[in-house]
Each structure stands twice: as structure tokens, then as C-alpha cells.
Design a protein around this motif. Structure first.
Motif, PDB file in Angstrom:
ATOM      1  N   UNK A 217       4.291   3.033   7.891  1.00 56.08           N
ATOM      2  CA  UNK A 217       4.067   3.596   9.229  1.00 56.08           C
ATOM      3  C   UNK A 217       4.502   5.053   9.379  1.00 56.08           C
ATOM      4  N   UNK A 218       4.777   5.756   8.270  1.00 54.12           N
ATOM      5  CA  UNK A 218       5.239   7.138   8.450  1.00 54.12           C
ATOM      6  C   UNK A 218       4.283   8.165   7.848  1.00 54.12           C
ATOM      7  N   UNK A 219       2.996   7.826   7.753  1.00 49.45           N
ATOM      8  CA  UNK A 219       2.037   8.806   7.248  1.00 49.45           C
ATOM      9  C   UNK A 219       1.825   9.920   8.264  1.00 49.45           C
ATOM     10  N   UNK A 220       1.719   9.583   9.516  1.00 51.00           N
ATOM     11  CA  UNK A 220       1.512  10.570  10.585  1.00 51.00           C
ATOM     12  C   UNK A 220       2.662  10.485  11.593  1.00 51.00           C
TER      13      UNK A 220
ATOM     14  N   UNK B  31       7.282  -3.479   8.625  1.00 53.54           N
ATOM     15  CA  UNK B  31       6.858  -2.079   8.553  1.00 53.54           C
ATOM     16  C   UNK B  31       7.766  -1.384   7.557  1.00 53.54           C
ATOM     17  N   UNK B  32       7.214  -0.353   6.911  1.00 51.62           N
ATOM     18  CA  UNK B  32       8.007   0.385   5.914  1.00 51.62           C
ATOM     19  C   UNK B  32       8.143   1.837   6.319  1.00 51.62           C
ATOM     20  N   UNK B  33       9.376   2.343   6.188  1.00 53.40           N
ATOM     21  CA  UNK B  33       9.699   3.745   6.438  1.00 53.40           C
ATOM     22  C   UNK B  33      10.040   4.404   5.114  1.00 53.40           C
ATOM     23  N   UNK B  34       9.378   5.525   4.823  1.00 55.50           N
ATOM     24  CA  UNK B  34       9.525   6.160   3.515  1.00 55.50           C
ATOM     25  C   UNK B  34       9.982   7.610   3.609  1.00 55.50           C
ATOM     26  N   UNK B  35      10.370   8.062   4.790  1.00 53.46           N
ATOM     27  CA  UNK B  35      10.805   9.446   4.926  1.00 53.46           C
ATOM     28  C   UNK B  35      11.541   9.612   6.239  1.00 53.46           C
ATOM     29  N   UNK B  36      12.177  10.773   6.375  1.00 52.12           N
ATOM     30  CA  UNK B  36      12.845  11.102   7.623  1.00 52.12           C
ATOM     31  C   UNK B  36      14.286  10.628   7.681  1.00 52.12           C
ATOM     32  N   UNK B  37      14.851  10.708   8.862  1.00 49.12           N
ATOM     33  CA  UNK B  37      16.219  10.260   9.122  1.00 49.12           C
ATOM     34  C   UNK B  37      16.182   8.737   9.248  1.00 49.12           C
ATOM     35  N   UNK B  38      16.399   8.055   8.139  1.00 49.40           N
ATOM     36  CA  UNK B  38      16.172   6.613   8.113  1.00 49.40           C
ATOM     37  C   UNK B  38      17.045   5.825   9.091  1.00 49.40           C
ATOM     38  N   UNK B  39      18.349   6.115   9.192  1.00 47.87           N
ATOM     39  CA  UNK B  39      19.148   5.356  10.172  1.00 47.87           C
ATOM     40  C   UNK B  39      18.623   5.507  11.601  1.00 47.87           C
ATOM     41  N   UNK B  40      18.280   6.746  11.990  1.00 47.25           N
ATOM     42  CA  UNK B  40      17.772   6.979  13.340  1.00 47.25           C
ATOM     43  C   UNK B  40      16.404   6.342  13.530  1.00 47.25           C
ATOM     44  N   UNK B  41      15.519   6.542  12.561  1.00 46.96           N
ATOM     45  CA  UNK B  41      14.179   5.975  12.665  1.00 46.96           C
ATOM     46  C   UNK B  41      14.225   4.456  12.733  1.00 46.96           C
ATOM     47  N   UNK B  42      15.079   3.850  11.941  1.00 44.13           N
ATOM     48  CA  UNK B  42      15.166   2.394  11.938  1.00 44.13           C
ATOM     49  C   UNK B  42      15.567   1.866  13.310  1.00 44.13           C
TER      50      UNK B  42
ATOM     51  N   UNK C 159       3.461   2.334  14.624  1.00 47.43           N
ATOM     52  CA  UNK C 159       4.027   1.017  14.957  1.00 47.43           C
ATOM     53  C   UNK C 159       3.215   0.368  16.072  1.00 47.43           C
ATOM     54  N   UNK C 160       2.879   1.158  17.081  1.00 42.33           N
ATOM     55  CA  UNK C 160       2.089   0.615  18.198  1.00 42.33           C
ATOM     56  C   UNK C 160       0.737   0.095  17.705  1.00 42.33           C
ATOM     57  N   UNK C 161       0.058   0.901  16.896  1.00 47.48           N
ATOM     58  CA  UNK C 161      -1.257   0.506  16.384  1.00 47.48           C
ATOM     59  C   UNK C 161      -1.126  -0.703  15.457  1.00 47.48           C
TER      60      UNK C 161
ATOM     61  N   UNK D  76       0.832  -1.200   0.000  1.00 47.74           N
ATOM     62  CA  UNK D  76       0.000   0.000   0.000  1.00 47.74           C
ATOM     63  C   UNK D  76       0.866   1.249   0.000  1.00 47.74           C
ATOM     64  N   UNK D  77       0.211   2.372  -0.371  1.00 53.36           N
ATOM     65  CA  UNK D  77       0.865   3.684  -0.368  1.00 53.36           C
ATOM     66  C   UNK D  77       0.196   4.565   0.677  1.00 53.36           C
ATOM     67  N   UNK D  78       0.716   5.788   0.814  1.00 51.63           N
ATOM     68  CA  UNK D  78       0.148   6.719   1.796  1.00 51.63           C
ATOM     69  C   UNK D  78      -1.319   7.017   1.497  1.00 51.63           C
ATOM     70  N   UNK D  79      -1.690   6.996   0.217  1.00 47.60           N
ATOM     71  CA  UNK D  79      -3.075   7.314  -0.125  1.00 47.60           C
ATOM     72  C   UNK D  79      -4.049   6.343   0.517  1.00 47.60           C
ATOM     73  N   UNK D  80      -3.635   5.090   0.686  1.00 46.17           N
ATOM     74  CA  UNK D  80      -4.511   4.102   1.307  1.00 46.17           C
ATOM     75  C   UNK D  80      -4.786   4.472   2.762  1.00 46.17           C
ATOM     76  N   UNK D  81      -3.759   4.912   3.463  1.00 43.54           N
ATOM     77  CA  UNK D  81      -3.943   5.348   4.853  1.00 43.54           C
ATOM     78  C   UNK D  81      -4.800   6.598   4.907  1.00 43.54           C
ATOM     79  N   UNK D  82      -4.536   7.557   4.039  1.00 47.66           N
ATOM     80  CA  UNK D  82      -5.277   8.820   4.037  1.00 47.66           C
ATOM     81  C   UNK D  82      -6.739   8.622   3.656  1.00 47.66           C
TER      82      UNK D  82
END
Length: 446
Positions: A233-236, A256-267, A242-244, A203-209
């Protein structure tokens, strides 16, 4: 699965105007019938690259088989007055009846490597120039970039997802080339249908939105695709998502997929949170404009896979290999026993070396490649530890090469394993091994 179709039903007009005018001008005096040898090669690697990867050979052979001038093609050429009547008659009967030798799919190449050697009459061989260059310049550029990405990823899988960043048909070819270079899956369904490449996507962000809440979106996805799915998990808010996600899918959530932000830190943060929630087997996939350098930068992060799009389908800064297609030898007359002579353009900046080439990968006692050895006019001297590179692809106009993409993937792994360790470095450098010529080049060659 072997390739069974190209991007069009026939390929004769996927060429340049001047190929046909050269043919027309060479027909009256008979030079169109002179036996000729053309070679496709790169004078140099893209700036800073240490090796290239051959991809697209199967597509090339499909294209040659489909190179026919239909009635509609000939009508177009007649209407536009591209060529004259006798040339149109010649084209109506065109079939490539010569021989093609080449580097097999998945082989590494270096400057001057004869990727293809095309033997036939001048007329039948010159017409293939544009089409062969178009396919191999694109596919080998994608595979060369993809090989750097898979090398940086190590054992972690790479997912090809660049379809929306290139021409729709180039997307199919790109997925094929990436798979040759070790990518695990593609998002492109046509590539899956045509070449048997595994496909993936969720899925893409549009599915969450679309949904009233993130929980509603995750619930719908898990109920439809199962707990093994991958949640974006990075739409909001990432931590809340992740918890939900774990509440909805349970601790057996696939990824889970991360598509934005500081990827090393977020991971790192997400991995810690997943483990604390008991989802120790849930994987983390990252996307977001990745290239080989970003992948290498994530090597120490708790990442389980990479999705790559734009950088892959654009060759990671080098969308073409710079391949050229040059006449290197031709008969000194029209008789079947006429002597073949070497020919080459005299140029100080565009280096070409005349004479039909034969290629050998020289290996030391440990099996490490030390040179790309090209024999001019005859095979170079080698020992039992060296490896000939050219294989027959077409004989007398009939295709004799038909390998699966999995064979090409295995070949690339073996080919790269032979290269010196510096070949895998992402830092800019010279080709991993030198190109050495044996034999006498033609006069005028540089």
C-alpha cells in the motif's frame, strides 16, 4: 523434511589448493595415515554478540557424503599439475571413513565450543577443512543474526526475503538457516522445495505500476489470490491505498504491507484507519531494510509481522562466525595403538588449546546455564542437571545424524531459554556464559 541434496552433485573441489598439497607432502613418509583429531570452533564471538547459533550441520553431512573425486575432477588436477600421480591415485579412492562428533543443529555456542570434532587419518580429515568451514561459517552466521531478529520480534512472525541480496545458492542456505532460527516462511522457492520450508509472497511495486490505477492492481490481485492476500500500500499514497484496498477486498482483507517511510508512525496511522473501516482483523506487515534493532524499535507499534532481507543474508554486520579448523591431537606414530598426543600452535593472538575436547552446558538448580565446560582428553565432570553437547554425526564414515529442521527449531528455543536473560539483550556485551576448561592442555597451547 530432512536435507536430501546439496548445492552441487559432488563437493571435492570446493576446497583450497593447499589442502591437496599438504596431502601430497604427507603421503611419502606415511604421516598422512596418522590418526588425527581436528576441531572446528570460534576463538571468539563476533564483536558484541552474546551467543552464536549452530546451523548447517545437515548440509555439512550431505557435503561429506558427496566428497568424491570424479574422473573429471582428477583430470582437472592432473592437467593443472596440482598434485602428482600417487596423490591422484589416492584421491581416486577417497572416502571419509572416520568419525564426526558435533553440536546438533540449532544449539547455541560460545567461544572455543567444539562445533565439530573430526576423527580420522590426517589425509582424510584435512581435505574436509575448507568445505566444512565454508558451510558452517555462512550458515551459523545467518542463524545467529536470525535468532536475534526472532527474539526481538517476540511472537510476531518473521519472513525471510533476502534472495535478491546474495548469491543465488547462498540464498537457499540462508533461508534454511533462518528457518532453524525461528523464521516462519521464506520467499525462496528452491528452499521450499529442497527443505520443506513454508514459502510466501504476493506482489511488488512493479505489479501496481503495471496497472492503470492502484484499484485495478488490487482488483487483479484479490481476484487471483483471494481476499486473504497481502496488498502493498505504499506505492503512491498510503491512506488512499488502504481505503481502496478495503473497498476492493472488503473488511476480510488478509494484510497490508508497508515498505518505506516512518514505519512506526505509518503503522499506527494505518492501524487506526483499518479499524475505522471495520477491517479490525487485517494485519500489518512491514519490510524495508529491517534488522534486529529496527524490529526491536517497532515492538510498541501495531505491527503483525516483519519481512527481512539484506541484513539477514549478510549476518546483520557479521557475515562469518570466524570458525577455524585446527589439528588438536595426533598419533605419536603409525601403529594402531600409538599414543595420541595433544598439539596446538603457539600463538599469543590466535588462541588454540590442544587435546580432543568434550563439551557440557553447566546448569544451575533452576536450569539456567552458567558455563560452557570443555573437558580436554576426557568428558568434564557434571551432575544430573548438566547437559552434554556433542552428539555422534558420522561413525566409521556412515552418517548417523538425520534430524528435521523442526527438531532444530525446537532445540534452539530450548537452548536459548536456558541462557541468562542478558543473552537476549541487543546491546553489545560479553558472551552470555563463560567457557571453562577442565583437564590439561598441551604444551605450546595458549
Amino acid at each position: 523434511m530432512t536435507s536430501t541434496a546439496l548445492l552441487t552433485d559432488h563437493t571435492a573441489l570446493l576446497t583450497d589448493h593447499y589442502e591437496l598439497t599438504m596431502l601430497q607432502a604427507s603421503l611419502p613418509d606415511g604421516t598422512a595415515d596418522r590418526r588425527s583429531v581436528f576441531e572446528l570452533f570460534a576463538r571468539r564471538l563476533p564483536d558484541g554478540r552474546r551467543f552464536g547459533v549452530v546451523a548447517g550441520i545437515g548440509r555439512v553431512l550431505d557435503a561429506i557424503a558427496q566428497f568424491r573425486f570424479t574422473d573429471e575432477d582428477l583430470a582437472f588436477l592432473r592437467e593443472r599439475k596440482v598434485v602428482d600421480g600417487p596423490t591422484l591415485d589416492w584421491l581416486a579412492d577417497y572416502r571419509f571413513r572416520g568419525n564426526v562428533w558435533g553440536y546438533p543443529e540449532g544449539e547455541a555456542y560460545f567461544p572455543q565450543s567444539p562445533i565439530l570434532v573430526v576423527e580420522g587419518t590426517f589425509g582424510e580429515a584435512v581435505l574436509l577443512e575448507t568445505l566444512l568451514l565454508s558451510i558452517l561459517n555462512h550458515d551459523s552466521a545467518i542463524a545467529s543474526a536470525a535468532a536475534r531478529m526472532t527474539a526481538a520480534a517476540g511472537e510476531r512472525p518473521c519472513i525471510e526475503m533476502g534472495s535478491r541480496r546474495t548469491h543465488e545458492m547462498a540464498a537457499v542456505a540462508s533461508a534454511r538457516a533462518a528457518y532453524v532460527a525461528g523464521f516462519a516462511t521464506t520467499s525462496n522457492l528452491e528452499a521450499g522445495r529442497r527443505y520443506g520450508i513454508p514459502t510466501a509472497g504476493t506482489s511488488a511495486h512493479s505489479f501496481t505500476l503495471l496497472h492503470d490505477t492502484e484499484r485495478d492492481a488490487f482488483t487483479a490481485q484479490v481476484e487471483s489470490l483471494g481476499v486473504g492476500t497481502t496488498l502493498l500500500v505504499d506505492t503512491y499514497d498510503v491512506a488512499e491505498a488502504v481505503r481502496v484496498g478495503i473497498e476492493v477486498a472488503g473488511t476480510s482483507l488478509g494484510a497490508v504491507r508497508l515498505d518505506s517511510g516512518d514505519l512506526p508512525l505509518l503503522a499506527k496511522q494505518v492501524r487506526r484507519q483499518l479499524d475505522e473501516l471495520g477491517a479490525t482483523g487485517t494485519k500489518i506487515v512491514v519490510t524495508s531494510d529491517l534488522d534486529e534493532y529496527a524490529i526491536a524499535g517497532l515492538a510498541a507499534a501495531p505491527v503483525d509481522g516483519y519481512g527481512v532481507g539484506t541484513s539477514l543474508v549478510t549476518g546483520s554486520g557479521h557475515p562469518t562466525c570466524g570458525f577455524v579448523y585446527k589439528l588438536v591431537a595426533r598419533a605419536d606414530g603409525l601403529d594402531d595403538d600409538a599414543t595420541m598426543i595433544s598439539v596446538a600452535k603457539a600463538s599469543k593472538d590466535k588462541i588454540s588449546i590442544g587435546g580432543r575436547k568434550y563439551a557440557l552446558r553447566r546448569l544451575d538448580a533452576q536450569g539456567t546455564a552458567t558455563a560452557e565446560v570443555l573437558g580436554i582428553g576426557e568428558p568434564p565432570r557434571g551432575d544430573d542437571n548438566d547437559r552434554p553437547l556433542l552428539v555422534p554425526l558420522v561413525e566409521g564414515g556412515e552418517r548417523v545424524y538425520d534430524e528435521t529442521l523442526d527438531v532444530a527449531r525446537d532445540r534452539l528455543r530450548s537452548s536459548l531459554a536456558e541462557l541468562p536473560l542478558q543473552a537476549r539483550q541487543l546491546s553489545r556485551g560479553e558472551p552470555a556464559i563463560p567457557t571453562v576448561f577442565e583437564g590439561k592442555a598441551s604444551e605450546g597451547a595458549r
